[in-house]
Structures are given as C-alpha cells and as structure tokens.
Design a protein around this motif. Structure first.
Motif, PDB file in Angstrom:
ATOM      1  N   ALA A   1       4.765  -2.561  -8.148  1.00  0.00           N
ATOM      2  CA  ALA A   1       4.436  -1.761  -9.391  1.00  0.00           C
ATOM      3  C   ALA A   1       4.631  -0.352  -9.087  1.00  0.00           C
ATOM      4  N   GLY A   2       4.603   0.082  -7.808  1.00  0.00           N
ATOM      5  CA  GLY A   2       5.252   1.430  -7.292  1.00  0.00           C
ATOM      6  C   GLY A   2       3.944   2.451  -7.842  1.00  0.00           C
ATOM      7  N   THR A   3       4.077   3.812  -7.643  1.00  0.00           N
ATOM      8  CA  THR A   3       2.938   4.628  -7.962  1.00  0.00           C
ATOM      9  C   THR A   3       2.811   4.899  -9.456  1.00  0.00           C
ATOM     10  N   VAL A   4       1.484   5.071  -9.821  1.00  0.00           N
ATOM     11  CA  VAL A   4       1.035   5.190 -11.129  1.00  0.00           C
ATOM     12  C   VAL A   4       0.685   6.609 -11.349  1.00  0.00           C
ATOM     13  N   GLY A   5       0.208   6.979 -12.548  1.00  0.00           N
ATOM     14  CA  GLY A   5      -0.445   8.260 -12.939  1.00  0.00           C
ATOM     15  C   GLY A   5      -1.777   8.432 -12.259  1.00  0.00           C
ATOM     16  N   GLY A   6      -1.740   9.344 -11.279  1.00  0.00           N
ATOM     17  CA  GLY A   6      -3.009   9.638 -10.445  1.00  0.00           C
ATOM     18  C   GLY A   6      -2.833   9.351  -9.194  1.00  0.00           C
ATOM     19  N   GLY A   7      -1.471   8.676  -8.522  1.00  0.00           N
ATOM     20  CA  GLY A   7      -1.088   8.474  -7.390  1.00  0.00           C
ATOM     21  C   GLY A   7      -2.287   7.656  -6.444  1.00  0.00           C
TER      22      GLY A   7
ATOM     23  N   THR B   1      -2.243 -11.518  -0.640  1.00  0.00           N
ATOM     24  CA  THR B   1      -0.823 -11.372  -0.221  1.00  0.00           C
ATOM     25  C   THR B   1      -0.019 -11.189  -1.508  1.00  0.00           C
ATOM     26  N   PRO B   2      -0.160 -12.089  -2.437  1.00  0.00           N
ATOM     27  CA  PRO B   2       0.309 -11.792  -3.647  1.00  0.00           C
ATOM     28  C   PRO B   2       0.054 -10.309  -4.431  1.00  0.00           C
ATOM     29  N   GLY B   3      -1.295 -10.224  -4.305  1.00  0.00           N
ATOM     30  CA  GLY B   3      -1.537  -8.904  -4.700  1.00  0.00           C
ATOM     31  C   GLY B   3      -0.942  -7.669  -3.888  1.00  0.00           C
ATOM     32  N   ALA B   4      -0.765  -7.771  -2.790  1.00  0.00           N
ATOM     33  CA  ALA B   4       0.119  -6.655  -2.186  1.00  0.00           C
ATOM     34  C   ALA B   4       1.672  -6.804  -2.571  1.00  0.00           C
ATOM     35  N   ALA B   5       1.983  -7.801  -2.604  1.00  0.00           N
ATOM     36  CA  ALA B   5       3.531  -8.099  -3.262  1.00  0.00           C
ATOM     37  C   ALA B   5       3.460  -7.460  -4.421  1.00  0.00           C
ATOM     38  N   LEU B   6       2.654  -7.426  -5.677  1.00  0.00           N
ATOM     39  CA  LEU B   6       2.549  -6.983  -6.858  1.00  0.00           C
ATOM     40  C   LEU B   6       2.550  -5.500  -6.776  1.00  0.00           C
ATOM     41  N   LEU B   7       1.628  -4.855  -5.646  1.00  0.00           N
ATOM     42  CA  LEU B   7       1.625  -3.702  -5.557  1.00  0.00           C
ATOM     43  C   LEU B   7       3.046  -3.021  -4.873  1.00  0.00           C
ATOM     44  N   ALA B   8       3.871  -3.723  -4.297  1.00  0.00           N
ATOM     45  CA  ALA B   8       5.130  -3.354  -3.941  1.00  0.00           C
ATOM     46  C   ALA B   8       5.861  -3.323  -5.114  1.00  0.00           C
TER      47      ALA B   8
ATOM     48  N   LEU C   1       0.879  -1.246   0.037  1.00  0.00           N
ATOM     49  CA  LEU C   1       0.024   0.020   0.122  1.00  0.00           C
ATOM     50  C   LEU C   1       0.777   1.211  -0.103  1.00  0.00           C
ATOM     51  N   THR C   2       1.928   1.219   0.847  1.00  0.00           N
ATOM     52  CA  THR C   2       2.825   2.328   0.868  1.00  0.00           C
ATOM     53  C   THR C   2       3.626   2.644  -0.520  1.00  0.00           C
ATOM     54  N   ALA C   3       4.026   1.507  -1.251  1.00  0.00           N
ATOM     55  CA  ALA C   3       4.397   1.566  -2.747  1.00  0.00           C
ATOM     56  C   ALA C   3       3.604   2.253  -3.550  1.00  0.00           C
ATOM     57  N   VAL C   4       2.350   1.960  -3.693  1.00  0.00           N
ATOM     58  CA  VAL C   4       1.670   2.680  -4.682  1.00  0.00           C
ATOM     59  C   VAL C   4       0.810   4.185  -4.066  1.00  0.00           C
ATOM     60  N   GLY C   5       1.642   4.724  -3.058  1.00  0.00           N
ATOM     61  CA  GLY C   5       1.214   6.063  -2.740  1.00  0.00           C
ATOM     62  C   GLY C   5       0.682   6.318  -1.414  1.00  0.00           C
ATOM     63  N   ALA C   6       0.329   5.289  -0.571  1.00  0.00           N
ATOM     64  CA  ALA C   6      -0.229   5.542   0.723  1.00  0.00           C
ATOM     65  C   ALA C   6       0.522   6.121   1.829  1.00  0.00           C
ATOM     66  N   ASN C   7       0.020   7.146   2.732  1.00  0.00           N
ATOM     67  CA  ASN C   7       1.005   7.534   3.585  1.00  0.00           C
ATOM     68  C   ASN C   7       0.674   6.444   4.846  1.00  0.00           C
ATOM     69  N   SER C   8       1.487   6.862   5.915  1.00  0.00           N
ATOM     70  CA  SER C   8       1.137   5.887   7.158  1.00  0.00           C
ATOM     71  C   SER C   8      -0.389   5.810   7.454  1.00  0.00           C
ATOM     72  N   ALA C   9      -0.968   6.642   7.481  1.00  0.00           N
ATOM     73  CA  ALA C   9      -2.412   6.631   8.064  1.00  0.00           C
ATOM     74  C   ALA C   9      -3.202   5.814   6.993  1.00  0.00           C
ATOM     75  N   GLU C  10      -3.066   6.189   5.761  1.00  0.00           N
ATOM     76  CA  GLU C  10      -3.775   5.425   4.864  1.00  0.00           C
ATOM     77  C   GLU C  10      -3.559   3.984   4.617  1.00  0.00           C
ATOM     78  N   ALA C  11      -2.218   3.760   4.954  1.00  0.00           N
ATOM     79  CA  ALA C  11      -1.848   2.098   4.878  1.00  0.00           C
ATOM     80  C   ALA C  11      -2.519   1.688   6.107  1.00  0.00           C
ATOM     81  N   ALA C  12      -2.544   2.261   7.174  1.00  0.00           N
ATOM     82  CA  ALA C  12      -2.930   1.727   8.354  1.00  0.00           C
ATOM     83  C   ALA C  12      -4.584   1.483   8.249  1.00  0.00           C
ATOM     84  N   SER C  13      -5.079   2.184   7.398  1.00  0.00           N
ATOM     85  CA  SER C  13      -6.700   2.282   7.206  1.00  0.00           C
ATOM     86  C   SER C  13      -6.862   1.035   6.164  1.00  0.00           C
TER      87      SER C  13
END
Length: 396
Positions: free
Chosen positions: A91-97, A82-89, A40-52
């Motif tokens: 992928a990184g941020t995309v257009g639109g954040g 879990t594999p999806g979360a690994a994929l997000l890690a 979640l952090t890798a695709v642009g979430a801050n700490s509060a958004e990742a905790a949410s």
C-alpha cells in the motif's frame, strides 16, 4: 467442545504441550516478523515505531492467547495478520502519513469488534467470493515474493546463503525453513557489521513503546483499513476457525472476535496493525503432536502465550538487527516467508473455473501496485474483480 473437570497431569504429558507451545511461538515469530517490519515501515513508520509495533503485537496476541486458551480449555492460538502486513508493504504511505495509518489500524480493531457483536457483518465478509479475496491477497504478495529473485541478482554474496539454507530446510524440515533462513540472515548481518565496523546503538536494543496519536483520512480508510480488515477476516479468522474445526474444536467466535478486536484497537497507537486467529500455525498447538489427549492441548496455546511475552522482550533487538542488514537480506527473508501463502492464495483463487476471469483481473490489478486518488491497488483490485464477476455471471 466441552472439557471434563478432571485433568490428570504427568511429567511426560506436561512436557509435550509445553514444547509444542514453544515451537508454535518460535515458528510464528521468526517466520514472519520481517514481513511485519517491512509493512509498518512501508506505511510511514520509522525504525523505533516499527519496533514498537512488533512489540505490542507480541504482547496483545500473547495476552489474548493466555485468556482464551485458559478460559475455554482449547488450543486457541492468535497471530499478527501476516497477509495484512504484506498488504501494508504494497500500500505504501497514504495521505496523513503514519498517524493516518495508525488511525486505520484502530478502525480495523473497531470493525473486528463489531464482527463479534453483529453477526451480519461477519456473514457479509464471508459472502465476498473467496476467489476474489484470495486473488487480491496473491496480487499483494507477488511483489514481495519477487524480492528474493531481485536481491539475488543485486547482492548474490549476501543473499545466496539465506536462500540456500531455506532450500535445504525445505527438503528436510519445512516448518523450520524460514526460521533457519532468518538465522542465516543473522549470520550475514553479523559478518557485515564486523567487516563494516558498524556498531549498534545500545539504546535501540531495549524494548519500548512509541505511541502515536491516530488521525483519520479517507485515503487511509479506503486504502488501508478496508482491505486490511477484509484480508484479516478472509485469510486469517475464517480459515483459522476451519483449521481448529478439523481437529475437533469449535472456536467461540464472539469471544475470539472481541479479544482480537480489543487487542487490535489497544495496540493501534503503539503501531500494531492487527491480531487475529492463527490459521496455518494453529495446527502446531491443535494437532495430536501437541498431545495425544485433545483435552490437554490447550496448554500448548497457553505456553505459546508466555513464549510470546519472552519474544516481546527481544523484539527491539531483532528490529535493530534487521535495520542494520545489508540491502536485500530482509526483503529476501520476507519473500521466502510468504511463498507458501502466495501458493495457497493462487490455488484458491484459480480453483473454480467459473470465478477465474474475475480472480485474474483482481490479481493483476493488485499486483500492479497502481494507486488512484491516493488509494492503493488492493481496494481497486477487489472492486474491479467484483464488477467483472457480476458482469460475467449476469451474462451466463
């Protein structure tokens, strides 16, 4: 699988599935929450958004388990992808954040819903060669699984205790190896907080939802939503039904997809990327160790649902603790948690010699992390693998 009306309960029989359900929840949570926060952090979430996101994933899968297990009297367990979360890690941020990533999560929820309502979509996903889907997953996982090696080089004093505890538990109790590694990481974090005299913000320890209005971009659709949906279906939902079938349970496919699709869609604005049928952890509630009588094992999944609601209340504190960790510690726990998944994905990808060339190409491109037109490597890896596979099969 039908269930008889009579369901005689004894104290000993009641305690066994309850303990199995608690273990299911604890193992599922502690073995992979670090991967979720990393993704979640890798695709642009801050700490509060990742905790949410971690909080809403716990809640939605808990409610889904409570309803499905009670309604169908089966030990149907759900999990975050879990594999999806690994994929997000990877992928990184995309257009639109972050808002675009949230929009992609919502699209995945809609796609899972459609899979339940439209059987042809499920068959189309099942038609994707398993070797290529597993090779894509393995390529995405490789950089994350290399993290413990790099962290051990860069911060040996902080990382070595975590790896050592994991190794010892691998020898004596594989199920608890990753949770024990997280416990060791917690000790390392506590020591670093005391030595560094750094305090935790008390407000960050309280669970809370941070809602984000989703937006949509074609980069997020192709780079996040499509591979996330494929990985969730191919690596979680389809294997999850196979695991349950091995224990004699026929998962009600349509209701399960509707529940997980709605859960993913509802949880998306709060940061939940995807929930699905549990695959590996499904055995903890469905095996005879949960109860000798298969008709009574549903209580293990039901208990796991309640346990996840308790864990949801602790999610913000866990996320705050992770945010305070020394560099490399969280990455190490996440990498160790994914080693078994990486091994399984590689074994499946390379098992069929006829699919090996396409699988290797898929793996290499996914592992490269290359991004083209703002779209991550997972999508391009699958496309390239399909092209190679088609060309080689046409030649043969």
């Amino acid at each position: 699988m039908s269930v008889p009306d009579s369901d005689v309960r004894s104290p000993s029989s009641a305690a066994q599935p309850v303990s199995a359900g608690i273990v299911t929840a604890l193992v599922g949570f502690t073995s992979s929450f670090a991967v979720v926060l990393t993704g979640l952090t890798a695709v642009g979430a801050n700490s509060a958004e990742a905790a949410s996101g971690l909080l809403i994933l716990c809640v939605t899968q808990a409610l889904g388990m409570l309803w499905l297990s009670r309604r169908y009297r089966m030990p149907i367990t759900l999990a975050w992808s879990t594999p999806g979360a690994a994929l997000l890690a990877g992928a990184g941020t995309v257009g639109g954040g972050w808002p675009a990533a949230v929009g992609a999560f919502a699209i995945v929820g809609v796609a899972i819903l459609l899979t339940g309502l439209w059987p042809r979509l499920g068959r189309a996903i099942a038609a994707i060669p398993s070797a290529l889907a597993q090779a894509m997953l393995a390529g995405v996982l490789l950089p994350l699984c290399l993290a413990p090696v790099l962290a051990l080089r860069d911060a040996p004093l902080a990382v070595a205790p975590v790896v050592l505890v994991w190794l010892v538990l691998q020898r004596y109790s594989t199920r608890w190896a990753v949770p024990a590694a997280f416990a060791a990481a917690g000790v390392v974090i506590a020591v670093s907080l005391v030595v560094g005299k750094v305090g935790l913000d008390a407000s960050a320890l309280l669970p809370g939802l941070v809602l984000t209005t989703p937006t949509w971009s074609w980069q997020a659709l192709i780079g996040i939503a499509v591979p996330l949906y494929i990985v969730t279906m191919a690596s979680q939902n389809i294997p999850g039904t196979a695991v349950m079938k091995s224990f004699g349970y026929e998962v009600p496919w349509r209701p399960a997809m509707l529940v997980t699709g709605i859960g993913t869609l509802v949880g998306a604005p709060a940061g939940g990327h995807a929930i699905n049928l549990a695959a590996i952890s499904a055995a903890l509630s469905a095996a005879p160790t949960a109860h000798p009588d298969p008709w009574k094992r549903w209580r293990a999944a039901f208990t796991a649902g309640w346990a996840y609601l308790v864990l949801a209340a602790c999610s913000a504190a866990v996320a705050a603790l992770i945010a305070a960790a020394p560099v490399g510690v969280v990455e190490t726990v996440a990498g160790l948690a994914l080693l078994a998944t990486l091994g399984g994905a590689l074994a499946s990808a390379l098992a069929d010699i006829r699919e090996r060339e396409g699988a290797v190409v898929t793996f290499l491109i996914a592992a490269s992390g290359v991004s083209v037109l703002g779209i991550g490597s997972a999508f391009w890896a699958l496309i390239a693998g399909l092209i190679v596979r088609t060309a080689l099969h046409f030649r043969r």
